[in-house]
Design an enzyme around this catalytic site. Structure first.
Site, PDB file in Angstrom:
ATOM      1  N   LYS A  77       0.872  -1.177   0.000  1.00 59.08           N
ATOM      2  CA  LYS A  77       0.000   0.000   0.000  1.00 59.08           C
ATOM      3  C   LYS A  77       0.912   1.232   0.000  1.00 59.08           C
ATOM      4  O   LYS A  77       1.989   1.205   0.630  1.00 59.08           O
ATOM      5  CB  LYS A  77      -0.884  -0.031   1.254  1.00 59.08           C
ATOM      6  CG  LYS A  77      -1.858   1.128   1.396  1.00 59.08           C
ATOM      7  CD  LYS A  77      -2.711   0.942   2.649  1.00 59.08           C
ATOM      8  CE  LYS A  77      -3.733   2.048   2.847  1.00 59.08           C
ATOM      9  NZ  LYS A  77      -4.569   1.832   4.035  1.00 59.08           N
ATOM     10  N   SER A 152      -9.530   1.850   3.365  1.00 58.02           N
ATOM     11  CA  SER A 152      -8.724   2.693   2.506  1.00 58.02           C
ATOM     12  C   SER A 152      -7.738   1.918   1.630  1.00 58.02           C
ATOM     13  O   SER A 152      -7.240   2.450   0.647  1.00 58.02           O
ATOM     14  CB  SER A 152      -7.945   3.700   3.361  1.00 58.02           C
ATOM     15  OG  SER A 152      -7.036   3.032   4.225  1.00 58.02           O
ATOM     16  N   SER A 176      -9.455  -0.782   7.377  1.00 58.65           N
ATOM     17  CA  SER A 176      -8.975  -0.588   6.008  1.00 58.65           C
ATOM     18  C   SER A 176      -8.373  -1.807   5.341  1.00 58.65           C
ATOM     19  O   SER A 176      -8.073  -1.751   4.152  1.00 58.65           O
ATOM     20  CB  SER A 176      -7.953   0.541   5.966  1.00 58.65           C
ATOM     21  OG  SER A 176      -8.632   1.753   5.970  1.00 58.65           O
TER      22      SER A 176
END
Ligand code: GLN
Length: 480
Positions: A77, A152, A176
């Site tokens: 990420k 997210s 997330s």
């Protein structure tokens, strides 16, 4: 044709010379190109990944033994630091920033010969639930391109969902990893708070943040957890509990557990009826298989989301104060009057709408006159939630609950009303408030065609029970 069926199977194929790491990397690079419309990646390290693959192939040819992550293709990420690579938290604030060091957890994977294929799109500074808050634009759910992948860590989830890598890393401050895993039909693990070092993870809310793992196979996730959870002198919050040992996953595979479900969750008005029914059916099946399954109350349920948003925005407003545009980060090109004006312009131009909203909310709840009413009160609620969860875990090994009140929604559905998006975090933020490990396991398909998962929580430090149980459930196959 390369096909991936877990690390153990991949390593067997490698040792039998049925495939090699270069073939694997080429396969994923090809797929990343073919799926570029999903917008899952911010940066793809094609040459570097191929070079590493060739070096690993050569070392095997020369007779060197394979390390634990040998040739395993992993996506990151865009909030995890990797020396010499761009790190932007999907924000204009950090556009063009290159990391000067590597996160400890990532370093552990690289030392075991993982191949890092790129970094993935996400909500700006990991704030959001739909990946619509990214400087790079939204990520599309591969099952239905009109729906969000969740957030997210939406890019990381889609990278696994669409078969663009073997494993992906995300971060989970309030869901997330679990919520996008739920929306995409894959596994997402949030370890216990402190299990994995946070050194090199861009901070959102430091007392909640944890690196998490996306995958399709529990043994892969267990192995990545074992490797990443090594000690780190740079993170004093890393737990001192015994290290996680992936090999213990395979002892006593038919154990029976004491499982609780929360009546206040199952009857919550926000919960989709079909999701609720699917989980009730699973509970009934588990009971008939000999597990102890009981409902218990959780009267504090409606305090969970307010406590989370008061505390995380407070921490975020403090963590994000470092982005002043002086040493690094976005600098305005506009004329400025003085230093304060310079900071103001850098931050106004650098941060997106949702990040600004949270910084303002965080500053408000911390400001004198409001501190006791909001921040202090939310800390007290956090304590009560922890006490209540601890009481439940005195009697049970696991708690099962939905991951999200609904399946992946259409673009735009949540972005108009931030409060409705915040409220949908109700079932995931609990484990971050209390520090428990939690996982979303892809067990179900909704009549609207979208997948959804079962969330399971365990005692802090007890990822072993969590993963054993998940493995049992997944081996039985999908109930719907
Ligand atoms: N949706 C939650 C939020 O926006 C979770 C974010 C996260 O876990 N990083 O705060």
């Amino acid at each position: 044709m390369f096909s991936y069926n877990g690390i153990a199977d991949y390593h067997t194929q490698l040792s039998r010379k049925q495939t090699n790491c270069s073939e694997a990397v080429n396969h994923y690079l090809e797929r990343i190109r073919a799926h570029s419309h999903l917008n899952a990646f911010v940066d793809v390290y094609a040459n570097e990944a191929l070079e590493k693959a060739r070096a690993l192939d050569a070392s095997r040819e020369a007779g060197a033994p394979m390390k634990k992550m040998h040739g395993v293709v992993i996506a990151l990420k865009d909030v995890i630091a990797y020396e010499g690579h761009k790190l932007t938290a999907a924000s204009n604030m950090l556009h063009g920033y290159v990391s000067s060091y590597t996160a400890t957890a990532l370093d552990y994977l690289i030392r075991e010969d993982a191949i890092i294929i790129g970094n993935c799109n996400c909500d700006e500074f990991a704030m959001g639930s739909s990946n619509e808050n990214s400087f790079y634009g939204p990520v599309l759910n591969a099952i239905d391109n009109e729906r969000v992948p969740g957030g997210s860590s939406g890019g990381s989830a889609v990278a696994v969902q669409a078969g663009l890598c073997m494993l992906a890393l995300g971060s989970d401050t309030g869901g997330s990893v679990r919520q996008p895993a739920d929306f995409c039909g894959i596994i997402g693990l949030k370890p216990s708070y402190g299990r994995i070092s946070r050194y090199g993870l861009i901070a959102y809310a430091s007392s909640f943040d944890q690196i998490g793992i996306f995958g399709r196979h529990i043994p892969d996730i267990a192995l990545a957890l074992e490797i990443m959870s090594g000690p780190d002198g740079y993170d004093s919050t890393r737990m001192q509990a015994a290290a996680f040992d992936a090999a213990s996953l395979y002892t006593q595979s038919n154990e029976h557990f004491k499982i609780a479900y929360l009546n206040d969750v199952m009857d919550h008005p926000s919960l989709d009826k079909e999701i609720s029914q699917a989980i009730k059916n699973t509970c009934a099946n588990l009971a008939s298989e000999g597990h102890t399954v009981e409902g218990t109350g959780f009267p504090l349920i409606d305090y969970i989301v307010p406590a989370y948003y008061v505390l995380t925005t407070a921490e975020a407003s403090s963590n994000l104060s470092r982005y002043d545009g002086i040493r690094y980060g976005h600098q305005t090109k506009e004329p400025v009057r003085d230093l304060t004006d310079f900071y103001r312009m850098n931050r106004s131009e650098g941060f997106g709408r949702e990040v600004k909203r949270r910084i303002m909310l965080g500053n408000f709840v911390l400001s004198s006159g409001y501190y006791d009413a909001y921040f202090q009160k939310a800390q007290q609620v956090r304590r009560l939630l922890l006490d209540q969860i601890t009481l439940i875990f005195n009697q049970f090994d696991l708690i099962v609950l939905p991951t999200s009140p609904e399946t992946a929604f259409r673009f735009g559905a949540g972005s108009k009303d931030p409060i409705s998006l915040y409220l949908a975090d109700i079932f995931t933020v609990l484990a971050n408030l209390t520090g428990n490990p939690a996982i979303s396991i892809p067990l179900y398909t909704h009549s609207n065609g979208m997948p959804f998962g079962l969330q399971v929580m365990a005692k802090p430090g007890d990822e072993l029970t969590l993963l054993k149980f998940s493995n049992q459930l997944l081996q039985k196959g999908s109930p719907t």
